[in-house]
Design an enzyme around this catalytic site. Structure first.
Site, PDB file in Angstrom:
ATOM      1  N   TYR A  55     -46.882  45.946 -72.552  1.00 51.51           N
ATOM      2  CA  TYR A  55     -48.016  46.876 -72.461  1.00 51.51           C
ATOM      3  C   TYR A  55     -47.790  48.116 -73.317  1.00 51.51           C
ATOM      4  O   TYR A  55     -48.737  48.720 -73.815  1.00 51.51           O
ATOM      5  CB  TYR A  55     -48.334  47.211 -70.987  1.00 51.51           C
ATOM      6  CG  TYR A  55     -49.003  46.027 -70.333  1.00 51.51           C
ATOM      7  CD1 TYR A  55     -48.278  45.101 -69.589  1.00 51.51           C
ATOM      8  CD2 TYR A  55     -50.357  45.758 -70.567  1.00 51.51           C
ATOM      9  CE1 TYR A  55     -48.877  43.966 -69.071  1.00 51.51           C
ATOM     10  CE2 TYR A  55     -50.967  44.620 -70.053  1.00 51.51           C
ATOM     11  CZ  TYR A  55     -50.226  43.719 -69.314  1.00 51.51           C
ATOM     12  OH  TYR A  55     -50.822  42.584 -68.830  1.00 51.51           O
ATOM     13  N   GLN A  88     -63.536  42.633 -69.012  1.00 48.05           N
ATOM     14  CA  GLN A  88     -62.230  42.032 -68.680  1.00 48.05           C
ATOM     15  C   GLN A  88     -61.148  42.688 -69.546  1.00 48.05           C
ATOM     16  O   GLN A  88     -59.971  42.459 -69.337  1.00 48.05           O
ATOM     17  CB  GLN A  88     -62.248  40.525 -68.945  1.00 48.05           C
ATOM     18  CG  GLN A  88     -63.278  39.771 -68.131  1.00 48.05           C
ATOM     19  CD  GLN A  88     -63.383  38.341 -68.584  1.00 48.05           C
ATOM     20  OE1 GLN A  88     -62.645  37.446 -68.125  1.00 48.05           O
ATOM     21  NE2 GLN A  88     -64.292  38.095 -69.513  1.00 48.05           N
ATOM     22  N   VAL A  90     -58.708  45.461 -71.252  1.00 48.44           N
ATOM     23  CA  VAL A  90     -57.942  46.600 -70.724  1.00 48.44           C
ATOM     24  C   VAL A  90     -57.902  47.730 -71.760  1.00 48.44           C
ATOM     25  O   VAL A  90     -57.256  48.748 -71.539  1.00 48.44           O
ATOM     26  CB  VAL A  90     -56.514  46.156 -70.318  1.00 48.44           C
ATOM     27  CG1 VAL A  90     -56.584  45.175 -69.140  1.00 48.44           C
ATOM     28  CG2 VAL A  90     -55.742  45.533 -71.477  1.00 48.44           C
ATOM     29  N   ASP A  91     -58.659  47.512 -72.871  1.00 51.81           N
ATOM     30  CA  ASP A  91     -58.713  48.591 -73.876  1.00 51.81           C
ATOM     31  C   ASP A  91     -59.779  49.609 -73.454  1.00 51.81           C
ATOM     32  O   ASP A  91     -60.514  49.386 -72.496  1.00 51.81           O
ATOM     33  CB  ASP A  91     -58.994  47.998 -75.285  1.00 51.81           C
ATOM     34  CG  ASP A  91     -60.371  47.335 -75.410  1.00 51.81           C
ATOM     35  OD1 ASP A  91     -60.451  46.204 -75.917  1.00 51.81           O
ATOM     36  OD2 ASP A  91     -61.361  47.957 -74.980  1.00 51.81           O
ATOM     37  N   HIS A 106     -59.955  43.886 -65.008  1.00 49.01           N
ATOM     38  CA  HIS A 106     -58.541  43.512 -65.109  1.00 49.01           C
ATOM     39  C   HIS A 106     -57.640  44.709 -65.362  1.00 49.01           C
ATOM     40  O   HIS A 106     -56.492  44.536 -65.784  1.00 49.01           O
ATOM     41  CB  HIS A 106     -58.346  42.454 -66.208  1.00 49.01           C
ATOM     42  CG  HIS A 106     -59.072  41.183 -65.877  1.00 49.01           C
ATOM     43  ND1 HIS A 106     -59.356  40.215 -66.820  1.00 49.01           N
ATOM     44  CD2 HIS A 106     -59.598  40.713 -64.723  1.00 49.01           C
ATOM     45  CE1 HIS A 106     -60.000  39.215 -66.239  1.00 49.01           C
ATOM     46  NE2 HIS A 106     -60.175  39.504 -64.967  1.00 49.01           N
ATOM     47  N   GLY A 179     -68.133  37.724 -76.059  1.00 51.43           N
ATOM     48  CA  GLY A 179     -66.723  37.631 -76.457  1.00 51.43           C
ATOM     49  C   GLY A 179     -65.759  37.265 -75.350  1.00 51.43           C
ATOM     50  O   GLY A 179     -64.642  37.779 -75.284  1.00 51.43           O
ATOM     51  N   THR A 180     -66.185  36.342 -74.476  1.00 49.48           N
ATOM     52  CA  THR A 180     -65.221  35.841 -73.486  1.00 49.48           C
ATOM     53  C   THR A 180     -65.337  34.329 -73.426  1.00 49.48           C
ATOM     54  O   THR A 180     -66.420  33.767 -73.445  1.00 49.48           O
ATOM     55  CB  THR A 180     -65.447  36.436 -72.080  1.00 49.48           C
ATOM     56  OG1 THR A 180     -64.589  35.756 -71.143  1.00 49.48           O
ATOM     57  CG2 THR A 180     -66.889  36.341 -71.607  1.00 49.48           C
TER      58      THR A 180
HETATM   59  N1  APR Z   1     -67.063  38.171 -81.645  1.00 49.50           N
HETATM   60  C1  APR Z   1     -67.396  37.577 -80.467  1.00 49.50           C
HETATM   61  N2  APR Z   1     -66.595  36.694 -79.830  1.00 49.50           N
HETATM   62  C2  APR Z   1     -65.424  36.411 -80.413  1.00 49.50           C
HETATM   63  C3  APR Z   1     -65.000  36.990 -81.632  1.00 49.50           C
HETATM   64  C4  APR Z   1     -65.877  37.909 -82.257  1.00 49.50           C
HETATM   65  N3  APR Z   1     -65.573  38.503 -83.412  1.00 49.50           N
HETATM   66  N4  APR Z   1     -63.766  36.492 -81.932  1.00 49.50           N
HETATM   67  C5  APR Z   1     -63.424  35.648 -80.924  1.00 49.50           C
HETATM   68  N5  APR Z   1     -64.427  35.585 -80.021  1.00 49.50           N
HETATM   69  C6  APR Z   1     -64.500  34.823 -78.775  1.00 49.50           C
HETATM   70  C7  APR Z   1     -63.699  33.553 -78.768  1.00 49.50           C
HETATM   71  O1  APR Z   1     -64.477  32.480 -79.297  1.00 49.50           O
HETATM   72  C8  APR Z   1     -63.454  33.359 -77.255  1.00 49.50           C
HETATM   73  O2  APR Z   1     -64.512  32.635 -76.647  1.00 49.50           O
HETATM   74  O3  APR Z   1     -63.942  35.638 -77.756  1.00 49.50           O
HETATM   75  C9  APR Z   1     -63.465  34.791 -76.702  1.00 49.50           C
HETATM   76  C10 APR Z   1     -62.091  35.284 -76.323  1.00 49.50           C
HETATM   77  O4  APR Z   1     -61.646  34.480 -75.257  1.00 49.50           O
HETATM   78  P1  APR Z   1     -60.202  34.762 -74.633  1.00 49.50           P
HETATM   79  O5  APR Z   1     -59.203  34.944 -75.722  1.00 49.50           O
HETATM   80  O6  APR Z   1     -59.977  33.713 -73.591  1.00 49.50           O
HETATM   81  O7  APR Z   1     -60.349  36.187 -73.938  1.00 49.50           O
HETATM   82  P2  APR Z   1     -61.066  36.521 -72.567  1.00 49.50           P
HETATM   83  O8  APR Z   1     -62.157  35.553 -72.280  1.00 49.50           O
HETATM   84  O9  APR Z   1     -61.406  37.966 -72.608  1.00 49.50           O
HETATM   85  O10 APR Z   1     -59.874  36.300 -71.496  1.00 49.50           O
HETATM   86  C11 APR Z   1     -60.165  36.624 -70.151  1.00 49.50           C
HETATM   87  O11 APR Z   1     -57.881  36.217 -69.578  1.00 49.50           O
HETATM   88  O12 APR Z   1     -55.657  36.420 -70.061  1.00 49.50           O
HETATM   89  C12 APR Z   1     -56.676  36.941 -69.317  1.00 49.50           C
HETATM   90  O13 APR Z   1     -56.773  39.109 -68.467  1.00 49.50           O
HETATM   91  C13 APR Z   1     -56.925  38.378 -69.642  1.00 49.50           C
HETATM   92  O14 APR Z   1     -59.025  39.536 -69.582  1.00 49.50           O
HETATM   93  C14 APR Z   1     -58.374  38.391 -70.099  1.00 49.50           C
HETATM   94  C15 APR Z   1     -58.937  37.141 -69.482  1.00 49.50           C
END
Ligand code: APR
Length: 235
Positions: A55, A88, A90-91, A106, A179-180
């Site tokens: 972190y 989700q 943490v920034d 989170h 973006g998740t």
């Molecule tokens: N714009 C939009 N979406 C994007 C971009 C972008 N420029 N680049 C990547 N993505 C998408 C990817 O296609 C993916 O679907 O963002 C998503 C990121 O997914 P993850 O890496 O799984 O992240 P997230 O969904 O936030 O993870 C959820 O998992 O590990 C834990 O606590 C952590 O909060 C996190 C949680």
């Protein structure tokens, strides 16, 4: 005329264009680190120093990044809508972009709190310390004498703000997901609390873990997808 309410659920992808790594995509953090080691409660008990270092590194990266056009567009929605961001991430990029209502599911990388080992206790404002981008190390103690730990919801811990987030989604006129990958619950299931007549939009260049005909998928990166989203809700 009261403003329409928008609930915005964001994940790491909304910060990708600010140069912060996502978790599961190519080049994602979980390709480099084992989340069980650096982001789980067991990992914390096994090796506090490794977790504190992870972190510290995240905070150092955050100090060099800034909000991108998607964060700014989400903040800009507040001109015409009542917006609550449920992130989700943490920034602190949503806050720095000007969003005034942000719920962190989170935790927050810039904050630490006492590691007093009391499972699931809530922590008062004065117990949660904002260290900004400063590193925190083993031996840095909280006022109550226990080790300072990241104010992060580790895997294996409950998500204290989920009830608040459910109420926001249930009350929304529009829901936007940006973006998740929708891999992690309970965040991934939030959209199911939207009212039947509340449209749900998803901005993501890739497929995500959930397919639901109720979700309108804008297959774009966040900065471009936000333009398309705004065009659609203004139609
Ligand atoms: N714009 C939009 N979406 C994007 C971009 C972008 N420029 N680049 C990547 N993505 C998408 C990817 O296609 C993916 O679907 O963002 C998503 C990121 O997914 P993850 O890496 O799984 O992240 P997230 O969904 O936030 O993870 C959820 O998992 O590990 C834990 O606590 C952590 O909060 C996190 C949680």
């Amino acid at each position: 005329m009261p403003k329409k309410k928008i609930a915005v659920l964001t994940g790491a992808g909304v910060s990708a264009e600010s140069g912060l790594a996502t978790f599961r995509g190519s080049g994602g953090l979980w390709g480099e680190y084992d989340p069980q080691e650096v982001a789980s409660i067991e990992g914390w008990y096994r090796n506090r120093e490794l977790v504190l270092g992870f972190y510290n590194q995240l905070r150092a990266q955050l100090s060099k990044s800034k909000p991108n056009a998607a964060h700014l567009a989400i903040a800009g929605l507040e001109k015409d809508y009542e917006v609550t961001v449920i992130t989700q991430n943490v920034d602190n990029l949503h806050e720095r972009a000007g969003s005034t209502r942000v719920i962190h599911l989170h935790g927050e990388a810039t904050k630490v709190r006492p590691e007093d080992g009391v499972y699931d206790r809530t922590y008062s404002e004065k117990e949660v310390i904002d260290v900004g981008y400063e590193p925190v190390c083993l031996g840095d103690l909280a006022p109550n004498g226990s080790q300072l730990r990241p104010h992060i919801v580790f895997f294996g811990e409950a998500v204290p703000n989920i009830e608040k987030a459910i109420d926001v989604v249930a009350d929304a006129d529009i829901m936007l997901i940006v973006g998740t990958s929708l891999n992690v619950y309970p965040a991934a299931g939030l959209y199911r609390y939207a009212k039947n007549n509340t449209p749900v939009y998803l901005i993501d260049p890739e497929d995500v873990a959930i397919y639901d005909p109720k979700i309108t998928h804008i297959r774009e990166v966040a900065t471009k997808g936000m333009d398309e989203f705004i065009r659609r809700i203004k139609e």
